[in-house]
Design a protein around this motif. Structure first.
Motif, PDB file in Angstrom:
ATOM      1  N   GLY A  76       0.563  -1.121   0.065  1.00  0.00           N
ATOM      2  CA  GLY A  76      -0.088  -0.071   0.036  1.00  0.00           C
ATOM      3  C   GLY A  76       0.867   1.275   0.093  1.00  0.00           C
ATOM      4  O   GLY A  76       2.058   1.239  -0.059  1.00  0.00           O
ATOM      5  N   THR A  77       0.027   2.369   0.154  1.00  0.00           N
ATOM      6  CA  THR A  77       0.899   3.734   0.423  1.00  0.00           C
ATOM      7  C   THR A  77       0.287   4.672   1.453  1.00  0.00           C
ATOM      8  O   THR A  77      -0.768   4.523   1.725  1.00  0.00           O
ATOM      9  CB  THR A  77       0.781   4.402  -0.900  1.00  0.00           C
ATOM     10  N   ILE A  78       1.232   5.295   1.760  1.00  0.00           N
ATOM     11  CA  ILE A  78       0.698   6.390   2.618  1.00  0.00           C
ATOM     12  C   ILE A  78       1.653   7.640   2.594  1.00  0.00           C
ATOM     13  O   ILE A  78       2.805   7.377   2.247  1.00  0.00           O
ATOM     14  CB  ILE A  78       1.022   5.859   4.305  1.00  0.00           C
ATOM     15  N   ALA A  79       0.720   8.968   2.891  1.00  0.00           N
ATOM     16  CA  ALA A  79       1.609   9.867   2.561  1.00  0.00           C
ATOM     17  C   ALA A  79       1.559  11.069   3.792  1.00  0.00           C
ATOM     18  O   ALA A  79       0.209  11.186   4.088  1.00  0.00           O
ATOM     19  CB  ALA A  79       1.427  10.722   1.377  1.00  0.00           C
ATOM     20  N   LEU A  80       2.480  11.662   3.796  1.00  0.00           N
ATOM     21  CA  LEU A  80       2.233  13.054   4.665  1.00  0.00           C
ATOM     22  C   LEU A  80       2.445  14.143   3.811  1.00  0.00           C
ATOM     23  O   LEU A  80       3.275  14.440   3.371  1.00  0.00           O
ATOM     24  CB  LEU A  80       3.628  13.061   5.602  1.00  0.00           C
ATOM     25  N   GLY A  90       0.132  18.648   9.343  1.00  0.00           N
ATOM     26  CA  GLY A  90       0.570  17.734   7.964  1.00  0.00           C
ATOM     27  C   GLY A  90      -0.922  16.436   7.675  1.00  0.00           C
ATOM     28  O   GLY A  90      -1.564  16.508   9.022  1.00  0.00           O
ATOM     29  N   ILE A  91      -1.171  16.585   6.702  1.00  0.00           N
ATOM     30  CA  ILE A  91      -2.526  15.718   6.252  1.00  0.00           C
ATOM     31  C   ILE A  91      -1.852  14.269   5.864  1.00  0.00           C
ATOM     32  O   ILE A  91      -1.073  14.129   4.857  1.00  0.00           O
ATOM     33  CB  ILE A  91      -3.229  16.273   5.301  1.00  0.00           C
ATOM     34  N   VAL A  92      -2.410  13.187   6.607  1.00  0.00           N
ATOM     35  CA  VAL A  92      -1.947  11.857   6.034  1.00  0.00           C
ATOM     36  C   VAL A  92      -3.102  11.151   5.264  1.00  0.00           C
ATOM     37  O   VAL A  92      -4.218  11.201   5.758  1.00  0.00           O
ATOM     38  CB  VAL A  92      -1.622  10.919   7.233  1.00  0.00           C
ATOM     39  N   GLY A  93      -2.725  10.595   4.083  1.00  0.00           N
ATOM     40  CA  GLY A  93      -3.539   9.603   3.341  1.00  0.00           C
ATOM     41  C   GLY A  93      -2.841   8.350   3.262  1.00  0.00           C
ATOM     42  O   GLY A  93      -1.855   8.355   2.986  1.00  0.00           O
ATOM     43  N   PHE A 116       6.704   9.278  12.530  1.00  0.00           N
ATOM     44  CA  PHE A 116       7.797  10.060  11.637  1.00  0.00           C
ATOM     45  C   PHE A 116       7.671  11.649  11.839  1.00  0.00           C
ATOM     46  O   PHE A 116       8.409  12.554  11.429  1.00  0.00           O
ATOM     47  CB  PHE A 116       7.625   9.333  10.285  1.00  0.00           C
ATOM     48  N   ALA A 117       6.151  11.920  11.421  1.00  0.00           N
ATOM     49  CA  ALA A 117       5.839  13.270  11.492  1.00  0.00           C
ATOM     50  C   ALA A 117       6.233  14.144  12.474  1.00  0.00           C
ATOM     51  O   ALA A 117       6.518  15.468  12.168  1.00  0.00           O
ATOM     52  CB  ALA A 117       4.266  13.475  11.234  1.00  0.00           C
ATOM     53  N   ARG A 118       6.417  13.494  13.599  1.00  0.00           N
ATOM     54  CA  ARG A 118       7.008  14.382  14.906  1.00  0.00           C
ATOM     55  C   ARG A 118       8.348  14.801  14.586  1.00  0.00           C
ATOM     56  O   ARG A 118       8.739  15.732  15.058  1.00  0.00           O
ATOM     57  CB  ARG A 118       6.858  13.583  16.283  1.00  0.00           C
ATOM     58  N   THR A 119       9.066  14.351  13.359  1.00  0.00           N
ATOM     59  CA  THR A 119      10.326  14.625  13.197  1.00  0.00           C
ATOM     60  C   THR A 119      10.437  15.552  12.080  1.00  0.00           C
ATOM     61  O   THR A 119      11.741  15.957  11.692  1.00  0.00           O
ATOM     62  CB  THR A 119      11.347  13.453  12.889  1.00  0.00           C
ATOM     63  N   VAL A 120       9.462  15.871  11.463  1.00  0.00           N
ATOM     64  CA  VAL A 120       9.362  16.737  10.263  1.00  0.00           C
ATOM     65  C   VAL A 120       9.285  18.219  10.947  1.00  0.00           C
ATOM     66  O   VAL A 120       8.328  18.486  11.439  1.00  0.00           O
ATOM     67  CB  VAL A 120       8.176  16.524   9.265  1.00  0.00           C
ATOM     68  N   PRO A 121      10.196  18.969  10.551  1.00  0.00           N
ATOM     69  CA  PRO A 121      10.229  20.530  11.048  1.00  0.00           C
ATOM     70  C   PRO A 121       8.844  21.043  10.338  1.00  0.00           C
ATOM     71  O   PRO A 121       8.518  21.147   9.406  1.00  0.00           O
ATOM     72  CB  PRO A 121      11.476  21.123  10.342  1.00  0.00           C
TER      73      PRO A 121
END
Ligand SMILES: CC(C)(COP(=O)(O)OP(=O)(O)OC[C@H]1O[C@@H](n2cnc3c(N)ncnc32)[C@H](O)[C@@H]1OP(=O)(O)O)[C@@H](O)C(=O)NCCC(=O)NCCS
Length: 171
Positions: A76-80, A90-93, A116-121
């Motif tokens: 599958g796929t997942i994106a921020l 950030g919006i995740v799908g 992972f999102a918590r590490t994205v500035p």
């Protein structure tokens, strides 16, 4: 080198040209083409173009798309997505290929990308937008610790039709 996002039975990795097969599987699902830019029943060229758009999204800073891998298979796929980054959001799908559903992969991938999102500035909060009928997605969100904040009427166009969406926020 930093470790790829992972949780439970899944690892998230960047797209490669080889992911055209996953795109072809996605294109046969009745819902996945309605929530993204992949045409239904895509030709190989259309599937390749969709993979390139995912890669372009990362290169252009629009978002951070990943392929979900379980047991060495792309499932599958997942994106921020970062279109609300100026608001700290950030919006995740996400989508799982039909033959790999109901094995916990969406839930594991959601936990992985949330960490992972918590590490994205600049990302202080992650949001999910889910149609109220979508039991599998609602349940995956809840199992990953997301909480429902309410119903937004006519919030998203899906298949060209405005749809009510439940908004979920990260733990
Ligand atoms: C929604 C979707 C991502 C779920 O993926 P998945 O890997 O099957 O989800 P999981 O295995 O992590 O399941 C999470 C929970 O939902 C339940 N579930 C999954 N699909 C379900 C369904 N169709 N109906 C009811 N419950 C369902 C699972 O049983 C599990 O709950 P449990 O642990 O209490 O039994 C997948 O069905 C999909 O890709 N659908 C099409 C695209 C889509 O809807 N994307 C999300 C848009 S918001």
């Amino acid at each position: 080198m930093t470790e790829p996002p992972a949780h439970g039975s899944v690892i998230l990795r960047e797209f490669t040209e080889a992911d055209v097969g996953l795109a072809l599987e996605f294109g046969e699902d009745p819902y996945i083409p309605l929530i993204g830019s992949l045409p239904a029943h895509p030709s190989r060229q259309e599937a390749e173009a969709w993979v390139r758009r995912q890669q372009g999204g990362r290169a252009e800073g629009r978002g951070l798309p990943f392929v979900i891998v379980a047991g060495g298979t792309a499932v599958g796929t997942i994106a921020l997505w970062l279109r609300k980054l100026s608001e700290g959001v950030g919006i995740v799908g996400y989508s799982i290929s039909p033959e790999h559903r109901r094995r916990g992969f969406a839930t594991d991938a959601l936990v992985a990308i949330t960490g992972f999102a918590r590490t994205v500035p600049g990302v202080e909060r992650v949001e999910l937008y889910i149609e109220p009928w979508n039991r599998g997605s609602l349940r995956a969100a809840e199992k990953a610790g997301y909480r429902c904040e309410g119903l937004l009427p006519d919030h998203h166009e899906i298949g060209g039709v405005p749809k009510d969406m439940l908004v979920y926020a990260s733990p």
